[in-house]
Design a protein around this motif. Structure first.
Motif, PDB file in Angstrom:
ATOM      1  N   MET A 102      -6.630 -10.875  15.522  1.00  0.00           N
ATOM      2  CA  MET A 102      -5.548 -11.483  16.269  1.00  0.00           C
ATOM      3  C   MET A 102      -6.075 -11.901  17.633  1.00  0.00           C
ATOM      4  O   MET A 102      -6.970 -11.267  18.177  1.00  0.00           O
ATOM      5  CB  MET A 102      -4.397 -10.512  16.451  1.00  0.00           C
ATOM      6  N   PHE A 103      -5.508 -12.944  18.135  1.00  0.00           N
ATOM      7  CA  PHE A 103      -5.894 -13.475  19.434  1.00  0.00           C
ATOM      8  C   PHE A 103      -4.651 -13.715  20.270  1.00  0.00           C
ATOM      9  O   PHE A 103      -3.606 -14.064  19.731  1.00  0.00           O
ATOM     10  CB  PHE A 103      -6.594 -14.831  19.282  1.00  0.00           C
ATOM     11  N   THR A 104      -4.775 -13.583  21.584  1.00  0.00           N
ATOM     12  CA  THR A 104      -3.712 -14.038  22.471  1.00  0.00           C
ATOM     13  C   THR A 104      -3.995 -15.485  22.840  1.00  0.00           C
ATOM     14  O   THR A 104      -5.124 -15.967  22.705  1.00  0.00           O
ATOM     15  CB  THR A 104      -3.627 -13.202  23.764  1.00  0.00           C
ATOM     16  N   LEU A 105      -2.983 -16.175  23.318  1.00  0.00           N
ATOM     17  CA  LEU A 105      -3.187 -17.540  23.777  1.00  0.00           C
ATOM     18  C   LEU A 105      -4.202 -17.585  24.911  1.00  0.00           C
ATOM     19  O   LEU A 105      -5.022 -18.502  24.986  1.00  0.00           O
ATOM     20  CB  LEU A 105      -1.857 -18.145  24.233  1.00  0.00           C
ATOM     21  N   ALA A 106      -4.157 -16.589  25.784  1.00  0.00           N
ATOM     22  CA  ALA A 106      -5.095 -16.537  26.902  1.00  0.00           C
ATOM     23  C   ALA A 106      -6.533 -16.395  26.408  1.00  0.00           C
ATOM     24  O   ALA A 106      -7.450 -17.018  26.957  1.00  0.00           O
ATOM     25  CB  ALA A 106      -4.740 -15.383  27.845  1.00  0.00           C
ATOM     26  N   GLU A 107      -6.745 -15.599  25.377  1.00  0.00           N
ATOM     27  CA  GLU A 107      -8.091 -15.432  24.838  1.00  0.00           C
ATOM     28  C   GLU A 107      -8.577 -16.716  24.176  1.00  0.00           C
ATOM     29  O   GLU A 107      -9.735 -17.106  24.342  1.00  0.00           O
ATOM     30  CB  GLU A 107      -8.148 -14.274  23.841  1.00  0.00           C
ATOM     31  N   VAL A 108      -7.700 -17.384  23.455  1.00  0.00           N
ATOM     32  CA  VAL A 108      -8.073 -18.664  22.851  1.00  0.00           C
ATOM     33  C   VAL A 108      -8.441 -19.661  23.951  1.00  0.00           C
ATOM     34  O   VAL A 108      -9.452 -20.368  23.860  1.00  0.00           O
ATOM     35  CB  VAL A 108      -6.945 -19.212  21.954  1.00  0.00           C
ATOM     36  N   ALA A 109      -7.656 -19.709  25.010  1.00  0.00           N
ATOM     37  CA  ALA A 109      -7.945 -20.610  26.127  1.00  0.00           C
ATOM     38  C   ALA A 109      -9.285 -20.265  26.766  1.00  0.00           C
ATOM     39  O   ALA A 109     -10.069 -21.157  27.098  1.00  0.00           O
ATOM     40  CB  ALA A 109      -6.827 -20.548  27.164  1.00  0.00           C
TER      41      ALA A 109
END
Length: 65
Positions: free
Chosen positions: A1-8
């Motif tokens: 799982m990823f957060t949007l912040a991590e993807v960014a």
């Protein structure tokens, strides 16, 4: 799982390394992006997927091979 912040963060890094067309896209096998970090949030997302009947559509069982 990823957060949007991590993807960014990853996409920003890739914009400098040249990966994924200079960070223009993000893809991962069986990836699930969640809006907020933390075990409580992830647990709520998983419980919601189960309640809505979407769990096995979103997360696929891996073969033992």
């Amino acid at each position: 799982m990823f957060t949007l912040a991590e993807v960014a963060r990853v996409m920003e890094r890739w914009s400098h390394t040249g990966e994924a067309l200079d960070g223009r896209y993000f893809w991962c096998s069986d990836g699930l992006i969640v809006r907020d970090p933390g075990i409580d949030n992830i647990t709520q997302v998983l419980a919601g997927l189960l309640d809505d009947g979407d769990f096995t559509d979103v997360l696929q069982r891996l073969d033992d091979e």
